[in-house]
Design a protein around this motif. Structure first.
Motif, mmCIF file in Angstrom:
data_model
loop_
_atom_site.group_PDB
_atom_site.id
_atom_site.type_symbol
_atom_site.label_atom_id
_atom_site.label_comp_id
_atom_site.label_asym_id
_atom_site.label_seq_id
_atom_site.Cartn_x
_atom_site.Cartn_y
_atom_site.Cartn_z
ATOM 1 N N VAL A 83 -27.934 25.124 18.957
ATOM 2 C CA VAL A 83 -28.033 24.391 20.041
ATOM 3 C C VAL A 83 -29.465 23.837 20.146
ATOM 4 N N GLU A 84 -30.532 24.733 20.651
ATOM 5 C CA GLU A 84 -32.060 24.588 20.249
ATOM 6 C C GLU A 84 -32.543 23.693 19.565
ATOM 7 N N HIS A 144 -27.780 31.042 28.599
ATOM 8 C CA HIS A 144 -28.316 30.185 27.575
ATOM 9 C C HIS A 144 -27.558 28.758 28.362
ATOM 10 N N LYS A 188 -28.270 26.556 30.919
ATOM 11 C CA LYS A 188 -29.310 26.208 31.106
ATOM 12 C C LYS A 188 -29.309 24.661 30.124
ATOM 13 N N SER A 189 -28.363 24.742 28.923
ATOM 14 C CA SER A 189 -28.161 24.142 27.959
ATOM 15 C C SER A 189 -27.329 22.739 28.279
#
Length: 270
Positions: A267-268, A101, A104-105
């Motif tokens: 984070v999202e 993840h 990608k972040s």
């Protein structure tokens, strides 16, 4: 899982998740404790069976191999058999999920291990091994990686035979040894350089399942702290370490899935 955690520990997990979700550069160091949760004996556990009269410290040295290569090779073949069927536990899986993840972040998550098993790789992580790899071999004299005939220079677990017969180098004829860092040997230069760089430049350093007693790896947290990083320790038996900012006193396999879930949620939504 939540039922196993006390309200105080859940609050500390929340605090750690909030901290980690806000950082871009994170360094994680794992030790024997995370592998022990998958059933792999720690190096300091008492030997069993045929090996109960030997201390690991007396076998894992260049001197021991020079004195009796068959004895040391047989012990490592026995250790490989012990490890061969072991699988990643929820802590390995959670770290792999976080690392994937992070890519990608925009977070940079560097995973370093003192362990010689391949459980991080099995879970899908990219990991730097400080102490070598149990499934790889090299020449004891010229250091050439051992080609097992599969066309690959480095062994993988699938290619390993547990035969105790000694192997010899195709280049110089000397004995093949496990590609493990033994007592008295230096860490691999590239691996140590990568670890030092990650620790010196991280904003948060997480120590998981390590006693913080084996140097030089134990100095990585100190290096991170000196450069302004926050230190988080995950260990059911916390070390008396004054540089730690947050302690999660629980098994990694219990606390990591919840921690990663909360980090990714933050984070999202950030």
């Amino acid at each position: 899982m939540l039922a196993e955690l006390s309200p105080a520990l859940i609050a500390e997990v929340e605090r750690a998740a909030k901290l980690l979700a806000s950082k871009q550069r994170i360094c994680v160091l794992t030790g024997a404790g995370i592998s022990a949760e998958s059933g792999i004996p720690t190096f300091r556990d008492k030997q069993t069976g045929l090996w109960e009269n030997y201390a690991a410290e007396d076998l894992a040295t260049p001197e021991a191999f020079a004195r009796d290569p068959k004895l040391v090779w047989s012990w490592y073949q026995w250790r490989r058999q012990l490890v061969a069927d072991k699988k990643p536990n929820p802590a390995h899986d959670a770290l792999a999920q976080w690392q994937q993840h992070a890519a990608k972040s925009g977070q940079r998550l560097t995973l370093i291990t003192q362990n010689v098993d391949d459980l991080h790789e099995q879970a899908g992580s990219r990991v730097t091994h400080l102490h070598g790899n149990l499934w790889q071999n090299r020449c004891s004299q010229c250091n050439t990686p051992y080609d097992n005939g599969s066309g690959m220079e480095e062994n993988s677990k699938r290619d390993v035979s547990f035969n105790e017969d000694l192997l010899t180098c195709q280049h110089c004829g000397d004995y093949i040894r496990p590609d493990i860092v033994w007592f008295g040997e230096a860490l691999p230069v590239e691996a140590w350089r990568a670890a030092e760089d990650a620790a010196a430049n991280c904003e948060a350093f997480i120590s998981i399942g390590t006693s913080s007693l084996v140097y030089p790896a134990a100095g990585l947290a100190q290096l991170a702290k000196q450069n302004g990083a926050k230190i988080i320790e995950i260990n059911p038996h916390p070390t008396p370490n004054t540089i730690v900012d947050i302690t999660l006193a629980e098994k990694a396999g219990v606390v990591m899935p919840l921690l990663i879930q909360k980090i990714l949620g933050r984070v999202e939504h950030s």
